[in-house]
Write a protein that holds these residues in place. Structure first.
Motif, PDB file in Angstrom:
ATOM      1  N   GLN A 325       0.918  -1.226  -0.092  1.00 27.59           N
ATOM      2  CA  GLN A 325      -0.054   0.122  -0.107  1.00 27.59           C
ATOM      3  C   GLN A 325       0.870   1.197  -0.022  1.00 27.59           C
ATOM      4  N   MET A 326       0.463   2.260  -0.016  1.00 28.76           N
ATOM      5  CA  MET A 326       1.126   3.485  -0.053  1.00 28.76           C
ATOM      6  C   MET A 326       1.422   3.860   1.370  1.00 28.76           C
ATOM      7  N   VAL A 327       2.652   4.390   1.583  1.00 26.54           N
ATOM      8  CA  VAL A 327       3.192   4.360   3.033  1.00 26.54           C
ATOM      9  C   VAL A 327       3.957   5.706   3.088  1.00 26.54           C
ATOM     10  N   ARG A 328       3.630   6.499   4.389  1.00 25.25           N
ATOM     11  CA  ARG A 328       4.238   7.846   4.533  1.00 25.25           C
ATOM     12  C   ARG A 328       5.781   7.182   5.106  1.00 25.25           C
ATOM     13  N   LEU A 329       6.579   7.602   4.125  1.00 28.17           N
ATOM     14  CA  LEU A 329       8.134   6.949   4.258  1.00 28.17           C
ATOM     15  C   LEU A 329       8.813   7.608   5.691  1.00 28.17           C
ATOM     16  N   ALA A 330       8.615   8.924   5.722  1.00 28.81           N
ATOM     17  CA  ALA A 330       9.353   9.818   6.900  1.00 28.81           C
ATOM     18  C   ALA A 330       8.785   9.340   8.145  1.00 28.81           C
ATOM     19  N   GLU A 331       7.462   9.135   8.301  1.00 27.20           N
ATOM     20  CA  GLU A 331       6.840   9.114   9.590  1.00 27.20           C
ATOM     21  C   GLU A 331       7.098   7.443  10.003  1.00 27.20           C
ATOM     22  N   THR A 332       7.379   6.543   8.887  1.00 25.35           N
ATOM     23  CA  THR A 332       7.551   5.297   9.246  1.00 25.35           C
ATOM     24  C   THR A 332       9.074   5.062   9.885  1.00 25.35           C
ATOM     25  N   VAL A 333      10.055   5.810   9.074  1.00 26.42           N
ATOM     26  CA  VAL A 333      11.285   5.600   9.381  1.00 26.42           C
ATOM     27  C   VAL A 333      11.698   6.382  10.965  1.00 26.42           C
ATOM     28  N   SER A 334      10.810   7.492  11.135  1.00 19.10           N
ATOM     29  CA  SER A 334      10.944   8.133  12.369  1.00 19.10           C
ATOM     30  C   SER A 334      10.614   7.282  13.466  1.00 19.10           C
ATOM     31  N   GLU A 335       9.409   6.438  13.138  1.00 12.66           N
ATOM     32  CA  GLU A 335       8.916   5.596  14.328  1.00 12.66           C
ATOM     33  C   GLU A 335       9.912   4.338  14.605  1.00 12.66           C
ATOM     34  N   ALA A 336      10.630   3.939  13.577  1.00 13.03           N
ATOM     35  CA  ALA A 336      11.562   2.911  13.647  1.00 13.03           C
ATOM     36  C   ALA A 336      12.819   3.167  14.443  1.00 13.03           C
ATOM     37  N   ALA A 337      13.311   4.474  13.871  1.00  8.58           N
ATOM     38  CA  ALA A 337      14.391   5.098  14.603  1.00  8.58           C
ATOM     39  C   ALA A 337      14.223   5.350  16.310  1.00  8.58           C
ATOM     40  N   MET A 338      13.135   5.522  16.810  1.00  9.83           N
ATOM     41  CA  MET A 338      12.686   5.596  18.153  1.00  9.83           C
ATOM     42  C   MET A 338      13.146   4.361  18.873  1.00  9.83           C
ATOM     43  N   GLU A 339      12.736   3.145  17.832  1.00 10.87           N
ATOM     44  CA  GLU A 339      12.946   1.797  18.375  1.00 10.87           C
ATOM     45  C   GLU A 339      14.395   1.425  18.388  1.00 10.87           C
ATOM     46  N   GLY A 340      14.871   1.830  17.226  1.00 13.02           N
ATOM     47  CA  GLY A 340      16.197   1.318  16.748  1.00 13.02           C
ATOM     48  C   GLY A 340      17.226   2.090  17.594  1.00 13.02           C
ATOM     49  N   ILE A 341      17.125   3.436  18.026  1.00 11.54           N
ATOM     50  CA  ILE A 341      18.155   3.994  18.782  1.00 11.54           C
ATOM     51  C   ILE A 341      18.098   4.047  20.187  1.00 11.54           C
ATOM     52  N   GLY A 342      16.813   4.247  20.633  1.00 11.54           N
ATOM     53  CA  GLY A 342      16.485   4.125  22.083  1.00 11.54           C
ATOM     54  C   GLY A 342      17.347   5.137  22.750  1.00 11.54           C
ATOM     55  N   ASP A 343      17.937   4.762  23.691  1.00 16.47           N
ATOM     56  CA  ASP A 343      18.919   5.842  24.449  1.00 16.47           C
ATOM     57  C   ASP A 343      20.245   5.792  24.142  1.00 16.47           C
TER      58      ASP A 343
END
Length: 468
Positions: A325-343
């Motif tokens: 489907q059509m996905v908002r790329l910036a929003e998905t990447v930002s959410e993934a960064a919160m999990e990937g980087i954490g503290d």
């Protein structure tokens, strides 16, 4: 489904055997060659027989030279004809015909004229076959060289003696040919049995047994010292059997090991979740020593839970189906960064994707891929810190970091599970799972560059379908 095939094999006929076929083919080929040789030989026999009769008639005609006026009695004429085995003798010169030895009785029946002076090689072969197949009672009119230049000797004789002689000659040739062909076929048969058929039978039997039990240790086909095609085929099959047998046993052991690991990981993950709850309770303690130890304990538990989850996820037989489907790329990447980087401490994140940019893909797959790549980059930079930058367009997303780059060992085994991690506590499952997810969407995940100044991965997305 295999039973009919086995019954068919058991009902094999005599002519299904390769050795029997070779035996019969050898006999047939030798008989064919003998027949080809027989044709000119029979033609030569016919020519010799006719020349003998013409020569005998010529000698009988010369005996008349001593007679007065070249005339003999009827009794002597018949005796000369009988001794020459002919019916009549005449001599032709220009337009004249001189009857030297007249026939004892009127000649009736079909006649075949043969000119011995003009017959060709292939013509003689054809005439020989015609003689063997001719009807009974035919007479031959033979013309040969006469007593002088320009004179032709004409001899009339029955064809039956020639046909009997040719038939007897063909019978003798046939008997000799059969003896030669059977003897040669038997010699060739036994040679082929020893040199070809038996080795092929061993190879065939080995293939059948290998198909029934690929992992067998005892039914392997041993190598041979033969250097011909059969020897090379047997050695190649022996090598293949060894490799495939080892592969089957390894697969069986890996399957058993994987089942055991899956069970252990399932129980371990539950145990670690319980331990994580206990660590959360410890974090409320006022003891300074507990406060210092709890963060390290939590990170260790998170890594252990992640390892168990990744192992279980990789052990599944298939990748989850992508729901494109059509996905908002910036929003998905930002959410993934919160999990990937954490503290992540000193690690900073820069999302350079246009906030309104959309791409065609699966939101969950994109999130997991981005989280894995960002987490790997953050862990690679460690306490030294650095910057993770994500940029791209609707069909391409680049993940770049300023870390130390991938070591050579990690580059050689980049997307292989349990082999590509550059960290001591890593499994290498993250990149392997991420590539599977990318391919499930119709895209690809690849390493663009890596050096001492950083690493760049590229996620390629499928193009969006045209609007209907």
């Amino acid at each position: 489904m295999r039973e009919p095939e086995a019954n068919t094999t058991n009902r094999r006929g005599l002519f299904d055997s390769l050795s029997v076929r070779l035996f019969l083919v050898t006999i047939g080929v030798i008989l064919l060659v003998e027949f080809i040789i027989f044709l000119p030989s029979a033609a030569n026999y016919r020519e010799s027989w006719l020349n003998e009769r013409v020569q005998a008639a010529r000698i009988a005609a010369l005996s008349l030279e001593a007679a007065p006026s070249r005339m003999v009695s009827e009794e002597l004429s018949n005796d000369l004809l009988m001794r020459a085995e002919v019916l009549a003798v005449a001599e032709l010169s220009d337009d004249m015909r001189e009857q030297i030895l007249p026939p004892a009785m009127p000649l009736e029946g079909p006649m075949k004229e043969i000119d011995m002076m003009s017959e060709s090689y292939f013509g003689e072969i054809g005439e020989t076959l015609e003689t063997l197949l001719a009807e009974n009672g035919r007479m031959l009119v033979i013309r040969g060289m006469g007593s002088g230049e320009g004179r032709v000797l004409e001899v009339i004789l029955p064809e039956a003696p020639l046909k009997r002689g040719l038939t007897a000659y063909a019978g003798r040739i046939l008997i000799v040919s059969l003896i030669v062909s059977i003897t040669a076929a038997m010699l060739i048969y036994f040679l082929l049995i020893a040199l070809v058929v038996r080795p092929i039978q061993r190879v065939t039997q080995a293939v059948i047994q290998f198909r029934q039990d690929p992992g067998s240790w005892t039914r392997r086909l041993g190598p041979t010292s033969r250097r011909d095609e059969i020897g090379r085929a047997q050695n190649a099959l022996a090598d293949m059997e060894e490799a495939v047998s080892d592969s089957f046993r390894q697969r069986e052991r890996l399957a058993q090991l994987g089942e055991a690991v899956a069970k252990i990981n399932h129980d371990l993950r539950n145990t670690l979740a319980t331990a994580q709850l206990a660590s959360d309770a410890l974090s409320t303690s006022d003891d300074p020593r507990v406060q210092r130890a709890v963060p390290r304990l939590e990170r260790a538990l998170e890594r252990a839970i992640g390892l168990a989850s990744d192992t279980l996820r990789y052990g599944r037989s298939s990748t989850p189906v992508a729901r494109l489907q059509m996905v908002r790329l910036a929003e998905t990447v930002s959410e993934a960064a919160m999990e990937g980087i954490g503290d992540g401490g000193q690690v900073s994140f820069a999302n350079e994707i246009d906030p309104g940019l959309t791409g065609y893909g699966d939101p969950d797959h994109l999130y997991r891929i981005a989280a894995n790549l960002i987490r790997n980059a953050a862990e690679a930079m460690g306490e030294a810190g650095g910057t993770i930058t994500v940029s791209g367009d609707p069909t391409r997303i680049d993940f770049a970091d300023t870390g130390p780059g991938l070591p050579k060992r990690a580059q050689d085994n980049l997307f292989k599970p349990f082999a590509a991690s550059s960290r001591r506590d890593g499994t290498g499952l993250g990149l392997s799972l991420s590539r599977d997810l990318a391919r499930a969407m119709g895209g690809e995940l690849s390493l663009v560059e890596t050096s001492e100044t950083g690493t760049r991965f590229r996620l390629t997305l499928p193009a969006a379908p045209p609007a209907k």
